[in-house]
Design a protein around this motif. Structure first.
Motif, PDB file in Angstrom:
ATOM      1  N   GLU A  52       0.821  -1.206   0.000  1.00  0.00           N
ATOM      2  CA  GLU A  52       0.000   0.000   0.000  1.00  0.00           C
ATOM      3  C   GLU A  52       0.856   1.257   0.000  1.00  0.00           C
ATOM      4  O   GLU A  52       0.428   2.306  -0.477  1.00  0.00           O
ATOM      5  CB  GLU A  52      -0.950   0.002   1.201  1.00  0.00           C
ATOM      6  CG  GLU A  52      -2.125  -0.934   1.041  1.00  0.00           C
ATOM      7  CD  GLU A  52      -3.228  -0.671   2.048  1.00  0.00           C
ATOM      8  OE1 GLU A  52      -3.036   0.186   2.939  1.00  0.00           O
ATOM      9  OE2 GLU A  52      -4.292  -1.302   1.926  1.00  0.00           O
ATOM     10  N   VAL A  53       2.068   1.168   0.525  1.00  0.00           N
ATOM     11  CA  VAL A  53       2.961   2.333   0.522  1.00  0.00           C
ATOM     12  C   VAL A  53       3.247   2.773  -0.903  1.00  0.00           C
ATOM     13  O   VAL A  53       3.140   3.963  -1.245  1.00  0.00           O
ATOM     14  CB  VAL A  53       4.274   2.013   1.269  1.00  0.00           C
ATOM     15  CG1 VAL A  53       5.280   3.149   1.099  1.00  0.00           C
ATOM     16  CG2 VAL A  53       3.997   1.765   2.745  1.00  0.00           C
ATOM     17  N   GLU A  54       3.623   1.826  -1.759  1.00  0.00           N
ATOM     18  CA  GLU A  54       3.900   2.155  -3.156  1.00  0.00           C
ATOM     19  C   GLU A  54       2.634   2.587  -3.883  1.00  0.00           C
ATOM     20  O   GLU A  54       2.666   3.478  -4.729  1.00  0.00           O
ATOM     21  CB  GLU A  54       4.532   0.970  -3.890  1.00  0.00           C
ATOM     22  CG  GLU A  54       5.964   0.654  -3.485  1.00  0.00           C
ATOM     23  CD  GLU A  54       6.036  -0.078  -2.161  1.00  0.00           C
ATOM     24  OE1 GLU A  54       7.019   0.153  -1.421  1.00  0.00           O
ATOM     25  OE2 GLU A  54       5.107  -0.877  -1.867  1.00  0.00           O
ATOM     26  N   ARG A  55       1.521   1.938  -3.550  1.00  0.00           N
ATOM     27  CA  ARG A  55       0.260   2.300  -4.200  1.00  0.00           C
ATOM     28  C   ARG A  55      -0.129   3.742  -3.889  1.00  0.00           C
ATOM     29  O   ARG A  55      -0.474   4.503  -4.792  1.00  0.00           O
ATOM     30  CB  ARG A  55      -0.849   1.343  -3.734  1.00  0.00           C
ATOM     31  CG  ARG A  55      -2.236   1.725  -4.219  1.00  0.00           C
ATOM     32  CD  ARG A  55      -2.317   1.701  -5.742  1.00  0.00           C
ATOM     33  NE  ARG A  55      -3.652   2.053  -6.190  1.00  0.00           N
ATOM     34  CZ  ARG A  55      -3.916   2.929  -7.138  1.00  0.00           C
ATOM     35  NH1 ARG A  55      -2.940   3.572  -7.750  1.00  0.00           N
ATOM     36  NH2 ARG A  55      -5.155   3.175  -7.505  1.00  0.00           N
ATOM     37  N   ILE A  56      -0.065   4.121  -2.637  1.00  0.00           N
ATOM     38  CA  ILE A  56      -0.395   5.499  -2.262  1.00  0.00           C
ATOM     39  C   ILE A  56       0.582   6.471  -2.910  1.00  0.00           C
ATOM     40  O   ILE A  56       0.192   7.534  -3.402  1.00  0.00           O
ATOM     41  CB  ILE A  56      -0.404   5.644  -0.734  1.00  0.00           C
ATOM     42  CG1 ILE A  56      -1.567   4.834  -0.146  1.00  0.00           C
ATOM     43  CG2 ILE A  56      -0.515   7.109  -0.321  1.00  0.00           C
ATOM     44  CD1 ILE A  56      -1.529   4.695   1.363  1.00  0.00           C
ATOM     45  N   ARG A  57       1.851   6.089  -2.953  1.00  0.00           N
ATOM     46  CA  ARG A  57       2.854   6.955  -3.572  1.00  0.00           C
ATOM     47  C   ARG A  57       2.535   7.167  -5.045  1.00  0.00           C
ATOM     48  O   ARG A  57       2.659   8.290  -5.561  1.00  0.00           O
ATOM     49  CB  ARG A  57       4.242   6.341  -3.404  1.00  0.00           C
ATOM     50  CG  ARG A  57       5.386   7.243  -3.887  1.00  0.00           C
ATOM     51  CD  ARG A  57       6.727   6.547  -3.668  1.00  0.00           C
ATOM     52  NE  ARG A  57       6.921   6.227  -2.264  1.00  0.00           N
ATOM     53  CZ  ARG A  57       7.531   5.132  -1.825  1.00  0.00           C
ATOM     54  NH1 ARG A  57       7.980   4.224  -2.684  1.00  0.00           N
ATOM     55  NH2 ARG A  57       7.683   4.923  -0.532  1.00  0.00           N
TER      56      ARG A  57
END
Length: 292
Positions: A52-57
């Motif tokens: 989710e970190v990469e997705r939000i980024r």
């Protein structure tokens, strides 16, 4: 018209009412972080497992790319059309420390969620951020109010792109700019809407409207905008989006067909920018933007 406060917009289409109201698309895990866009994955390493970190980024990066393409002055007055939960409005405030941002959305439930999500910011800085209800084709806003109008992954829902262009012209000051990121068909070849309806449920239901990107570019030109530019950003959108979807959807299922439609040269993701001619009296550009 000096004040758009009494303007009455078109009725919300039922499929939009359902998707962003009771169905609450923003609650779906594929849109982690509440941005509600497919993401701009250029700076994300797609060879590594996605969290989710990469997705939000990726979703924040899409806003950054749009803002960086807008040529904003210092302390810009920005309108986001189709603001959803207001996450992009907050990115704008963070990136341009002296900005004032208006988030506009047609759906009252989305605005309720946005005001709830950003209640502290609205209370602490009411001059810098506000949310208003309005349609892209009839904005309840004053003439010449904004330095920039942005719209991120909402124009595929707008019924009348010509009316959107005209309203954008009206609310921009002379010298202001518009930047729209969304997905469109690559051309007006016969049968494109039917092709997309067979591939993608969002087109079959009418949530997304199949139109070539040229329709929006021509609408801006015909309204009087200059320096109208259309750039494909599909290579930085579709592969990352498809890889993210692959955690839940198997190949051949309809959400994975976005990448298929892109590879078949039916659909692409574009950034469309244009300027309203006139004197820009603000001093300099946004050299004080924070982050990158």
């Amino acid at each position: 018209m000096s004040d758009g406060a009494q303007r009455v917009g078109p009725a919300m289409r039922p499929v939009v009412q359902e998707t962003y109201g009771p169905a609450d698309l923003s609650g779906n895990r594929i849109f982690a972080g509440g941005f509600l866009n497919f993401g701009y994955w250029q700076a994300v390493d797609l060879s590594l497992p996605l969290s989710e970190v990469e997705r939000i980024r990726s979703q924040e990066y899409l806003y950054r790319h749009v803002l960086d393409s807008s040529g904003l002055p210092r302390g810009p007055r920005v309108l986001e059309v189709g603001c959803g939960l207001g996450m992009g409005c907050v990115v704008t405030l963070q990136r341009y420390g002296s900005a004032t941002v208006t988030g506009m959305d047609i759906h009252p439930e989305q605005l309720r969620r946005a005001r709830s999500a950003h209640a502290d910011l609205l209370r602490e800085q009411p001059v810098r951020l506000r949310f208003v209800q309005g349609a892209a084709e009839s904005m309840p806003l004053e003439d010449g109010k904004f330095d920039a109008v942005i719209s991120v992954e909402a124009a595929q829902h707008f019924p009348d792109l010509g009316a959107f262009a005209a309203e954008t012209w009206r609310v921009l000051r002379p010298g202001g700019r518009v930047a729209v990121a969304s997905f469109f068909t690559v051309d007006d070849a016969p049968g494109r809407p039917q092709e997309l309806a067979r591939l993608l449920d969002t087109y079959a239901s009418g949530l997304d409207i199949a139109r070539p990107v040229k329709v929006l570019a021509d609408a801006f030109t015909e309204t009087g905008f200059t320096d109208v530019r259309v750039a494909s950003i599909g290579p930085h959108v579709w592969p990352g989006w498809d890889l993210w979807l692959s955690q839940w959807w198997a190949p051949g299922t309809w959400p994975r067909n976005f990448l298929h439609a892109y590879e078949q040269r039916i659909l692409d993701y574009y950034l469309i920018t244009a300027g309203r001619p006139g004197q820009n009296t603000d001093a300099g550009t946004a050299t004080g933007a924070s982050g990158s």
